[in-house]
Design an enzyme around this catalytic site. Structure first.
Site, PDB file in Angstrom:
ATOM      1  N   ASP A 154     -18.054  11.842 -45.021  1.00 43.29           N
ATOM      2  CA  ASP A 154     -18.366  13.272 -44.956  1.00 43.29           C
ATOM      3  C   ASP A 154     -17.788  13.826 -46.251  1.00 43.29           C
ATOM      4  O   ASP A 154     -16.669  13.457 -46.648  1.00 43.29           O
ATOM      5  CB  ASP A 154     -17.662  13.894 -43.738  1.00 43.29           C
ATOM      6  N   SER A 155     -18.498  14.681 -46.936  1.00 48.36           N
ATOM      7  CA  SER A 155     -18.034  15.073 -48.276  1.00 48.36           C
ATOM      8  C   SER A 155     -16.722  15.850 -48.232  1.00 48.36           C
ATOM      9  O   SER A 155     -16.053  16.001 -49.252  1.00 48.36           O
ATOM     10  CB  SER A 155     -19.109  15.857 -49.019  1.00 48.36           C
ATOM     11  N   SER A 156     -16.328  16.324 -47.062  1.00 47.43           N
ATOM     12  CA  SER A 156     -15.027  16.990 -46.960  1.00 47.43           C
ATOM     13  C   SER A 156     -13.891  15.992 -47.200  1.00 47.43           C
ATOM     14  O   SER A 156     -12.763  16.389 -47.478  1.00 47.43           O
ATOM     15  CB  SER A 156     -14.857  17.605 -45.567  1.00 47.43           C
ATOM     16  N   THR A 186     -23.186  18.061 -48.274  1.00 48.55           N
ATOM     17  CA  THR A 186     -23.381  19.332 -48.969  1.00 48.55           C
ATOM     18  C   THR A 186     -22.082  20.119 -49.151  1.00 48.55           C
ATOM     19  O   THR A 186     -21.989  20.946 -50.058  1.00 48.55           O
ATOM     20  CB  THR A 186     -24.372  20.219 -48.191  1.00 48.55           C
ATOM     21  N   ASP A 187     -21.090  19.843 -48.274  1.00 47.65           N
ATOM     22  CA  ASP A 187     -19.899  20.701 -48.286  1.00 47.65           C
ATOM     23  C   ASP A 187     -19.182  20.737 -49.638  1.00 47.65           C
ATOM     24  O   ASP A 187     -18.748  21.801 -50.082  1.00 47.65           O
ATOM     25  CB  ASP A 187     -18.914  20.252 -47.191  1.00 47.65           C
TER      26      ASP A 187
HETATM   27  N1  LIG Z   1     -24.661  19.024 -44.695  1.00 51.70           N
HETATM   28  C1  LIG Z   1     -23.645  18.222 -44.934  1.00 51.70           C
HETATM   29  O1  LIG Z   1     -23.826  17.221 -45.584  1.00 51.70           O
HETATM   30  C2  LIG Z   1     -22.286  18.624 -44.405  1.00 51.70           C
HETATM   31  C3  LIG Z   1     -21.313  17.496 -44.196  1.00 51.70           C
HETATM   32  N2  LIG Z   1     -20.155  17.966 -43.509  1.00 51.70           N
HETATM   33  C4  LIG Z   1     -20.844  16.905 -45.519  1.00 51.70           C
HETATM   34  O2  LIG Z   1     -20.570  17.632 -46.428  1.00 51.70           O
HETATM   35  O3  LIG Z   1     -20.726  15.720 -45.633  1.00 51.70           O
END
Ligand SMILES: NC(=O)C[C@H](N)C(=O)O
Length: 613
Positions: A154-156, A186-187
């Site tokens: 997860d990008s977080s 996306t995060d």
């Molecule tokens: N839409 C996403 O990809 C959000 C996800 N929590 C991420 O950043 O990995």
């Protein structure tokens, strides 16, 4: 029944003359340097675990483009576990294989067959191969290889080390692919895109980050469109930038910010128009595309300084909070200020802490909290920050400013002042530098385009109108400083160098005033007229006379220049005044320019009489 996203994919594919896609999968393995791939050569990656088809295949076919897709994680490949979304290893590629629009099984089969048959003779082989299907130019085929990381994140959960890994994997495979796609959550995608834009020095190929808001396995999802668009652009257009593709738009990576957690339209590039839009046609905004303008080779700098931070001002913030934040080991801070870069100027306690930190060598960048716009010094509340030693961040996003700081601060070879200077410069199109403070480089032919962009001008006709409106002023400014290169750049854009400015003055008038002989020569040989009169009725010749540029006067005369009637009317009086002052040099220039020293002035006397010649 086809769902709406499938229809979207179909039209996108049609827009690109139906290029087809083939997928080759690699799991969490990058070929070491010694295994770099060469055209037509295949390597088995023995260290792959759980790999279905661990072959990297480079195609020699001219109608093929090769794209490396690095799957780092994110929602695009997530599945539901106990009611929460999390990445799942090896699932993504399997589901792609079921999507014909993203995977042409027949072609994949042919490719592998070709490899099997030709493995021996392939070494060093560069030409076309009979087993390869011949494709027309319109049917460009994009063969993409997926390199799946382990673990998927997860990008977080990403850190600067992950950015380094992406960069190095691209660097290792740089010559084997036409473009690169990074699948990413996306995060924190805007942070990664910004950081990579700085880390990738002298980039010559597209690196496109994308992902989705809904997993690709779900019926209604944005992942398929996003992946397809990113692949098609990476495989077909040489856009040498780190970009982010989302919801039919290609953005410069260091200009974006995530603005919506619940929409497919999740990103915005508030201060720069998209580099491309994928509608019925994919339209690339080539004028905006940033180029490295270098003869140096691509390299990735993975050294990043992690002693950086973002501090957002808010009313009532205490000096002790600011002080604590700025303590060592902090080396660089992005201060998110109000509006156009303002902070309280009635808070000496706060300003003192900022000043102490900058005096101690902490680099503090002033960025606005606003989504759109730039910092400036229009307010007293903005000026105090300059006095406290902050550097104006222009219109940079906080994400770009932070990653730039991290990149610049890691440059051990640079002294503090050089690092500060670098922070104020536009390195990768991440900002429009402070034009008031910076020396305006008119020879940069992007100047007009940058202005056009900031005015949201997009169509050719509007751009031409802007160009024609700005050319006279810019050309006059170039003539003033003798910048022939700038005039050449304007000319290349199709500008007419004979256009007059708001005072009816041409670049030739200005160059004549300044005595720039070479510039005058250049203008004359590019259509400038010696006869144009400004709003005061003055010719370039008269300007050169008044500013006493003898050589320019001679050249203009040689070209046929002469005084206008209005100038001749005044010449007698002007020459008498010079004569009265004993200014023989002045008189000589008037004479050189064709004036008659016997012409009477307003009182009937002549210059000749006055000097007693
Ligand atoms: N839409 C996403 O990809 C959000 C996800 N929590 C991420 O950043 O990995």
């Amino acid at each position: 029944m086809a769902d709406s996203s499938t229809n979207g994919l179909t039209s996108l594919a049609r827009a690109l003359s139906q290029p087809s896609l083939d997928l080759i999968e690699v799991n969490d393995v990058s070929p070491p340097r010694s295994l770099q791939l060469h055209p037509g050569r295949r390597r088995k990656l023995s260290s792959c675990n759980s790999i279905e088809n661990a072959d990297l295949v480079t195609s020699p076919c001219a109608a093929e483009a090769r794209v490396l897709v690095i799957n780092t994680g994110g929602t695009i490949g997530m599945t539901l576990h106990e009611d929460v979304l999390a990445p799942q290893a090896n699932a993504f590629v399997k589901s792609l294989r079921k999507l014909p629009i993203l995977h042409d099984e027949t072609y994949a089969h042919q490719t592998r067959m070709y490899d099997r048959v030709s493995i021996g003779p392939l070494l060093g082989w560069t030409g076309a191969h009979p087993l390869f299907p011949l494709l027309s130019k319109q049917n460009k085929r994009i063969v993409y290889t997926i390199l799946e990381y382990n673990p998927l994140l997860d990008s977080s959960n990403m850190t600067t080390d992950d950015w380094g890994r992406f960069g190095k994997d691209i660097e290792r495979n740089y010559e084997s692919y036409d473009g690169f796609v990074i699948l990413h959550g996306t995060d924190t995608m805007a942070y990664t895109a910004s950081a990579l834009s700085f880390m990738c020095e002298h980039l010559g190929k597209p690196i496109i980050l994308t992902g989705s808001q809904v997993p690709i396995y779900e019926m209604r999802n944005d992942g398929r469109d996003n992946l397809l668009g990113a692949l098609l652009i990476a495989g077909q257009f040489v856009i040498p930038e780190v970009c982010l593709y989302f919801y039919n738009k290609l953005y410069r990576g260091n200009r974006v910010t995530k603005v919506d957690a619940g929409s497919f339209n999740a990103f915005s590039s508030p201060n720069l128009a998209p580099l491309a839009t994928a509608e019925v046609d994919i339209t690339i905004n080539w004028d905006t595309v940033w180029r490295a303008n270098t003869t140096a080779k691509f390299q990735v700098k993975t050294e990043l300084n992690r002693n950086v931070g973002l501090l957002r001002l808010f009313p009532g913030i205490t000096a002790s909070t600011v002080k604590a934040f700025l303590q060592p080991p902090m080396e660089g801070v992005v201060l998110e200020t109000y509006g156009s870069g303002n902070a309280p100027d009635n808070r000496p306690d706060l300003l003192e802490q900022l000043k102490k930190a900058t005096d101690a060598g902490v680099i503090i960048i002033n960025c606005t909290q606003c989504l759109r716009g730039s910092v400036s010094t229009s307010y007293a509340t903005g000026k105090v920050l300059i006095e406290a030693g902050l550097i104006a961040g222009g219109d940079m996003t906080p994400e770009a400013a932070l990653s730039k700081l991290s990149y610049v601060l890691a440059k051990k070879e640079l002294a503090l002042e050089a690092k500060k200077k670098m922070m104020a410069e536009n390195l990768r199109g991440e900002m429009i530098a402070d034009l008031a403070g910076a020396k305006l480089c008119l020879s940069d032919s992007r100047f007009i385009q940058v202005i056009a962009k900031s005015l949201s001008v997009s169509c050719k006709e509007e751009l031409e109108a802007i160009r024609d409106a700005l050319t006279p002023t810019l050309a006059c400014a170039a003539a003033k400083i003798g910048d022939i290169e700038a005039l050449k750049a304007l000319k290349e854009m199709g500008s007419n160098l004979c256009l007059v400015d708001y005072d009816g003055r041409t670049p030739l008038h200005v160059a004549a005033c300044e005595g720039h002989l070479k510039m005058v020569q250049y203008l004359l040989s590019h259509g400038a007229s010696v006869h144009t009169k400004d709003r005061y009725g003055d010719t370039p010749l008269c300007n050169a006379v008044r500013f006493r540029h003898k050589e320019v006067v001679k050249l203009l005369r040689k070209t046929g220049a002469h005084f206008s009637r209005h100038e001749l009317d005044e010449a007698g009086t002007e020459m008498c005044s010079l004569a009265a002052n004993g200014d023989l040099d002045g008189l000589e220039i008037w004479s050189l320019a064709g004036a008659d020293l016997n012409q009477p002035g307003y009182d009937g006397q002549t210059a000749i009489q006055l000097v007693g010649l």
